[in-house]
Design a protein around this motif. Structure first.
Motif, short mmCIF file in Angstrom:
data_model
loop_
_atom_site.label_atom_id
_atom_site.label_comp_id
_atom_site.label_asym_id
_atom_site.label_seq_id
_atom_site.Cartn_x
_atom_site.Cartn_y
_atom_site.Cartn_z
N HIS A 48 0.30 -8.70 -3.66
CA HIS A 48 -0.41 -7.49 -3.28
C HIS A 48 -1.88 -7.75 -2.98
N GLN A 67 -5.85 1.14 -2.76
CA GLN A 67 -4.55 1.74 -2.56
C GLN A 67 -3.44 0.86 -3.13
N ALA A 68 -3.55 -0.44 -2.93
CA ALA A 68 -2.53 -1.35 -3.46
C ALA A 68 -2.50 -1.30 -4.99
N ALA A 105 -3.21 -7.16 0.56
CA ALA A 105 -3.23 -5.84 1.19
C ALA A 105 -4.66 -5.48 1.59
N GLU A 110 0.81 -1.21 0.00
CA GLU A 110 0.00 0.00 0.00
C GLU A 110 0.84 1.27 0.00
N ASP A 123 -6.22 -2.60 1.94
CA ASP A 123 -6.80 -1.55 1.12
C ASP A 123 -6.51 -1.87 -0.35
#
Length: 265
Positions: free
Chosen positions: A119, A127-128, A122, A101, A124
Motif C-alpha cells: 500500500h 486514503q490508503a 498508493a 485507495e 494518496d
C-alpha cells in the motif's frame, strides 16, 4: 473498474509486475515471515493481503491457518499468485483486483490486514491508510512493512533526484511510510509498535543489484526507461553503484525497512 494502465499514478504501481520481479520476490520472504509472526495470526483469522503481488504473504498466512484474501492492481501478479497457491494446494484463497485507495471489501471484514511493501506505493497516502483501518474490525491488527528513508532505498532515491529533473510521480512519497512520525499521523489513536529490520538482497556485485532492482524491475524502472541519453544513464548508474557500495558486503545489499503493527480500537 478502469484499466490501471490508463492512469499515470496507477501505472507507476505496476512496476513490480514488470521485468524480473518474480525472480526478486524470494528476497522478500524473510520480511514476510516476520510480518506474519508480529501479526499474531491464529487459525480461522480473516486476513487481507493488500498489494499481494505473487502471493507469498497470503500463502504464509494461509499456512498459519487463516482465511485469506489477496488484493492487487496488477492482473499479471494475481495470475502468478493463483499459480503459486495452486502449487501449494490452496484452492480456498480469494484473489481480487483492487486498489489500496478503494479496497473492494466491506467495512470491518478482517481480523488482520497485511501489506508487505504494497500500500505504500498508493499516491494518496492518507486514503490508503484510512482504507487499511476501514476494512479491519475493532481490536484487529494492521501490519505492514515500508522501506526506510534512511536506508539504501533512500540513498538511491537521492541519487535519482540528482539525475532526473522530472519523474511521473514523487519518488519520495512511498518512503513516508518508513517514518514512524508519519505513520502515527495516519493511525492516530491506535496502539502502534515499530521495529527497524534489515533484508539482505543476494547479488554478486552492486552492479547486478542495480540492473535488476532499477533497470529491469522495481520502483525506479519507469523513470529510467524515460531516459534516452546514454551518457546520462551511465552517470546515474555510476553514482547509484557508488551509493550501493556503502550497503554491500558478503555478496548482499543490506536493505533497511520499518515493520509496523497497529491494533485498532
Amino acid at each position: 473498474m478502469n484499466d490501471p494502465s490508463h492512469s499515470d499514478d496507477r501505472s507507476t504501481r505496476h512496476v513490480w509486475s514488470a521485468g524480473r520481479y518474480p525472480a526478486m520476490a524470494p528476497n522478500m520472504l524473510p520480511a514476510i515471515a516476520r510480518l506474519i509472526n508480529v501479526a499474531g495470526i491464529d487459525p480461522g483469522n480473516r486476513v487481507l493481503d493488500v498489494g499481494c503481488g505473487t502471493g507469498n504473504a497470503a500463502l504464509t498466512a494461509r499456512r498459519a491457518g487463516a482465511e485469506v484474501v489477496g488484493v492487487d492492481l496488477a492482473h499479471g501478479m494475481l495470475e502468478l499468485a493463483r499459480d503459486n497457491a495452486s502449487l501449494a494446494g490452496y484452492d480456498d484463497i480469494g484473489w481480487l483486483t483492487g486498489d489500496a485507495e478503494t479496497l473492494p471489501v466491506p467495512d470491518g471484514a478482517f481480523d488482520v490486514v497485511l501489506s508487505n511493501f504494497g500500500h505504500v506505493f498508493a499516491p494518496d497516502s492518507t486514503q490508503a491508510g484510512a482504507e487499511l483501518c476501514r476494512v479491519t474490525r475493532s481490536g484487529g491488527r494492521v501490519c505492514f512493512t515500508a522501506w526506510s528513508p534512511n536506508g539504501v532505498v533512500g540513498d538511491l532515491t537521492e541519487v535519482l533526484t540528482d539525475h532526473v529533473a522530472e519523474s511521473p510521480s514523487d519518488p519520495w512519497s512511498h518512503l513516508q511510510w518508513g517514518d514512524p512520525e508519519f505513520v502515527r499521523e495516519q493511525f492516530d489513536g491506535t496502539d502502534l509498535s515499530f521495529q527497524r529490520r534489515l533484508l539482505e538482497f543476494r547479488y554478486a556485485t552492486p552492479h547486478h543489484f542495480w540492473r535488476e532492482f532499477a533497470e529491469e524491475s522495481g520502483p525506479l524502472s519507469p523513470v529510467l526507461r524515460q531516459m534516452d541519453d546514454d551518457e546520462a544513464r551511465a552517470a546515474l548508474r555510476r553514482d547509484a553503484v557508488a551509493a550501493l557500495e556503502e550497503w554491500f558486503g558478503d555478496n548482499a545489499i543490506r536493505v533497511e525497512y520499518l515493520q509496523v503493527r497497529a491494533v485498532l480500537e
